[in-house]
Design an enzyme around this catalytic site. Sequence first.
Site, short mmCIF file in Angstrom:
data_model
loop_
_atom_site.label_atom_id
_atom_site.label_comp_id
_atom_site.label_asym_id
_atom_site.label_seq_id
_atom_site.Cartn_x
_atom_site.Cartn_y
_atom_site.Cartn_z
N THR A 44 0.82 -1.22 0.00
CA THR A 44 0.00 0.00 0.00
C THR A 44 0.84 1.25 0.00
O THR A 44 0.47 2.26 -0.60
CB THR A 44 -0.92 0.00 1.22
OG1 THR A 44 -1.83 -1.08 1.11
CG2 THR A 44 -1.71 1.30 1.36
N SER A 91 1.68 -7.65 -0.70
CA SER A 91 2.42 -8.62 0.13
C SER A 91 1.68 -9.92 0.41
O SER A 91 2.28 -10.86 0.89
CB SER A 91 2.85 -7.96 1.44
OG SER A 91 1.77 -7.89 2.36
N THR A 124 1.39 -4.46 4.23
CA THR A 124 1.14 -4.72 5.66
C THR A 124 0.61 -6.12 5.91
O THR A 124 0.72 -6.64 7.01
CB THR A 124 0.12 -3.71 6.21
OG1 THR A 124 -1.08 -3.81 5.42
CG2 THR A 124 0.69 -2.31 6.17
N ASP A 125 0.04 -6.77 4.90
CA ASP A 125 -0.61 -8.07 5.14
C ASP A 125 0.37 -9.11 5.68
O ASP A 125 0.01 -9.89 6.55
CB ASP A 125 -1.26 -8.60 3.86
CG ASP A 125 -2.50 -7.82 3.48
OD1 ASP A 125 -3.15 -8.21 2.50
OD2 ASP A 125 -2.80 -6.83 4.17
#
Length: 361
Positions: A44, A91, A124-125
Site C-alpha cells: 500500500t 504482500s 502490511t498483510d
Amino acid sequence: MNQNFCRPFLLFTAMLLTAITLVPFPAHSAGHKPRVVVLATGGTIAGSGASETTTVGYKAAVFSVDHILRSVPSLKELADVRGEQIFQIASENITPAHWLTLSRRVNALLADKEVHGVVVTHGTDTMEETAYFLHLTVHSDKPVVLVGSMRPGTAISADGPINLYNAVALAASPSGAGRGVMVVMNDRISSAREVTKTNTFTADTFKTHDLGELGYLQAGKPYFYRMPVRRHTSNSIFSVDNRESLPAVEILLGYGGSGREQIDRAVAAGVKGIVFAGTGNGSLSVGALAGLSAAAAKGVAVVRASRVGSGIVTHNADIADDTLGFCTSDNLLPQKARILLMLGLTVTGAPDRLQNLFDSY
Ligand code: DAS
C-alpha cells in the site's frame, strides 16, 4: 636513534595505534549523514487510489521506490538515502523465495561498512512474517526496519510518508542497533518476533499483544524502553546462503468439529512440518490428536500453537508432547512459528532439537 629517545617514541606510537583501533568509527565518515538503503517490495505504501478519499479498493504496488522517496523530501535531513526496487508486489503474494532473496540482499548491504541501516518498504498483510524471517536470518547488529502504510499515498492523511520518515530516522540512529529487526508503523517501534496486524483497515493496526512495543518515534527521534530477549540476527544460527528453497510447512486451524482430515491431506501432499493452531492452550480434538500423532510417526515435524493470539502453549501439560514427538510454539503466533519451523528444519528434524529452537528464539 639513541636508546633514550627510541623507547618513549615506540611506546607513544603503540598507544596511538591502539587508540585508533579501539575507537569505533561510525558507519559514515564524520560530517556526512549515515547511509540508509531503502529496499522497496510494493504494498500500500506504493499504492494508488482513484481519488483522495479512496482508502480501500486502491491498487497496491504501483509507485516506484524513487517516487516514494521523492514524496518525503525531508528524508535527506536524516540520512544519505538511496532506494532499490527489489520486488513490486502486494504482500499477500510474498513467498519464501522472496524472503530468501530479500535476506541475502539485506545481508550483502549491511556487510558494506558504509551502510548504517536498511529500511524495507512492504505491504502490511505479511509484513510481520517478512520481518520475522529477516530477524532470524540477517547476521548484523545494524538497524533493519520494515515499514508500510494502511492508506495509499494518494489518500488524504496518508500514513506512508510519516511512517517512512520514522523508519529512516530509526535506521539512521545509533540506538537502533542490536535490537533485531523492527517494524515501524504509527509512531511505534515493534519487535519482529511479536508484532502482528490486528485490524483490517485502521492506521493503528500493528500491535504487540501483552508484551508491548520496544518504543516510540517522536519528531524523528527514537525512544526505547525494551530489548528483545530471544535469539535473533547476529545470535541466530540460521543461514540463507546457497539456499534456493525452504521445507514446506503448513498452518492448520483447530475449530469446533475439526478432525484429522486436513492433517491427513497435508501429510499426503508431502509437507515436512505442520503448525497446528489449536484452540485455547493449543488443545487438539480427538481426531486432530490422532492425525498429528500419525503425522509425527511418519517423520512430519509437528508444532502445537494456538489460535488465541497471546500466551504460552504449555509443553507436556494436557498432551504428552515428548512422547508423541510434538513441539510447542511457546508464545509464537502460528504464522511466526511456521517461519521458525521452516528454518529449524534446515538444521534438524529431531523434535527435541527443534523444541530447543522454540525455547530460545
Ligand atoms: N494488500 C496489502 C499488502 O500489500 C496492502 C497493504 O496493506 O500494504 O500487504
